[in-house]
Motif scaffolding. Sequence first.
Motif, short mmCIF file in Angstrom:
data_model
loop_
_atom_site.label_atom_id
_atom_site.label_comp_id
_atom_site.label_asym_id
_atom_site.label_seq_id
_atom_site.Cartn_x
_atom_site.Cartn_y
_atom_site.Cartn_z
N SER A 15 -5.08 -49.50 -9.01
CA SER A 15 -4.88 -50.90 -9.17
C SER A 15 -3.33 -50.90 -8.98
N TYR A 16 -3.52 -52.86 -8.75
CA TYR A 16 -2.89 -53.20 -8.37
C TYR A 16 -2.40 -54.86 -8.21
N ARG A 32 0.84 -59.61 2.68
CA ARG A 32 1.22 -58.32 3.66
C ARG A 32 1.85 -56.78 2.50
N LEU A 33 2.11 -56.97 1.28
CA LEU A 33 2.25 -56.41 -0.05
C LEU A 33 0.73 -55.51 0.30
N SER A 34 -0.44 -56.66 -0.51
CA SER A 34 -1.51 -56.55 -0.92
C SER A 34 -2.38 -55.60 0.30
N GLY A 35 -2.51 -56.03 1.57
CA GLY A 35 -2.64 -55.00 2.59
C GLY A 35 -2.31 -53.97 2.61
N LEU A 36 -0.99 -53.18 2.88
CA LEU A 36 -0.15 -52.01 2.50
C LEU A 36 -0.69 -51.49 1.69
N LEU A 37 -0.35 -51.73 0.36
CA LEU A 37 -1.08 -51.24 -0.87
C LEU A 37 -2.80 -50.06 -0.82
N GLU A 38 -3.57 -51.85 -0.39
CA GLU A 38 -5.02 -51.49 -0.29
C GLU A 38 -5.12 -50.58 1.31
N ASP A 39 -4.17 -50.18 1.99
CA ASP A 39 -4.27 -49.21 3.17
C ASP A 39 -4.02 -48.15 2.98
N ALA A 40 -3.06 -48.26 1.46
CA ALA A 40 -2.37 -46.31 0.60
C ALA A 40 -3.48 -46.87 -0.35
N VAL A 43 -6.55 -50.53 -5.13
CA VAL A 43 -7.52 -51.68 -4.90
C VAL A 43 -7.04 -52.48 -6.30
N ARG A 44 -7.46 -54.33 -5.60
CA ARG A 44 -6.84 -55.15 -6.71
C ARG A 44 -7.43 -55.23 -7.85
N ALA A 45 -6.58 -55.61 -8.47
CA ALA A 45 -6.64 -55.50 -10.37
C ALA A 45 -7.67 -56.97 -10.50
#
Length: 506
Positions: A15-16, A32-40, A43-45
């Motif tokens: 999670s992030y 964009r940072l959220s999108g990058l992390l989800e693309d990697a 999942v959102r905390a």
Amino acid sequence: MSSGNRSEAVDVQKSYEVRTYGCQMNVHDSERLSGLLEDAGYVRAPEGSDGDADVVVFNTCAVRENADNKLYGNLGRLAPMKTRRPGMQIAVGGCLAQKDRDTIVKRAPWVDVVFGTHNIGKLPVLLERARVQEEAQIEIAESLEAFPSTLPTRRESVYAAWVSISVGCNNTCTFCIVPALRGKEKDRRTGDILAEIEALVAEGVSEITLLGQNVNAYGSDIGDREAFSKLLRACGKIEGLERVRFTSPHPRDFTDDVIAAMAETPNVMPQLHMPMQSGSDRVLKAMRRSYRQERFLGIIEKVRAAMPDAAISTDIIVGFPGETEEDFEQTMHAVREARFANAFTFQYSKRPGTPAADMDGQIPKEVVQERYMRLSALQEQISWDENKKQVGRTLDVMVAEGEGRKDGATRRLSGRAPDNRLVHFTQPEQPVRPGDVVTVEITYAAPHHLLAEGAPLAVRPTRAGDAWEKRTTEAAAKPAGVMLGLPGIGAPDPLPAATAPACGIG
């Protein structure tokens, strides 16, 4: 990151959490940072995790004098949590990271990644490298690697979106450190901007905000002084795009062709946020602002002549070094003349790395506070008087979510009028969703909002509302293991928060 690493990330459901400080540019970067992390594969905390995530990212601001204290205080609170959670990672990016670089890891050695304003796209790679090498990764690029809007995104709003048209700033305002951290102005290709907007509209977005550190200087890269007005007119030709806003323009570059484009393009909203900073010519010169009071008020007059119903807001700094009582009275005079719908007023605070921080004539805090209170009281009354003029008007309000803190108790909904005024209105009998448009009659005005107490006159379902419903339903249907939480929908606030300056925008 390799496909194997991505699969592993999904399997263990890492999670992030992204914490954002500062201006609209930082909000845009965080999406964009959220999108990058989800693309990697992250999942959102869930909301309210408060650091209880596998990756916590701080997207920082360097505008305030105590910005670093705030960051290190928050990092300190995460240190024991990280000790208890093997594998947890902490990343620091944004303007403060660009400015302090190695200092962050020296003061907080438990930080895993430090990245700057120019290379946010590297975050997943840097996190993986820090994990494999088991040491902090510090990477600060000196020039932009990719426009934020070209990176993957996880937008907070389904129906409203930021669109970056330029980055950086060529101005040298003495109170602002942003040019040193964001670099020189760099314009994005018009075709790329319009292609992104068209793609967003196809996804259900009905409102976009064009974003730039100095948004109306767009075109300086190619020597076209009318490029911004041409862009506004081009936005007017995009079918399905209902509302266009922009922030923040600089008075120096606010030309007559922009006013004409605003007035003549139906989907460009009658709203303008243009930072004045001071009404004193002497202080404006010390700030290195390239206009004077007469020029600023002249722009306001032209805007109102072209768009009588336009709502105009601004930023003002009180207590800039060397500001005399006479200088302050000039600011008060300008406020009375301009009659802003809203003004974000700030007490000057030293910003390390700016020329103003070392200027003679620093104003005692008690003097700054007293002037600030006088200006706030004046603007409060003007805002109220201007809002009272809205009583009796019929307005089309785009429904938002989360903007009215008391909506649940009052059985009201909230949204934004075309001029961006906040409107609370009686909940209609038929279902209405964020992104839909409700026609209401204004019955009451407060300094910071309008109220429509009668039943709505009409409700117009929209493709944006359909998109909100689809995303909400899909999020609720996800298995508990990868639940992202219901989206925190609501139009991105086109103005800087009242508690923080606009990070040098404008």
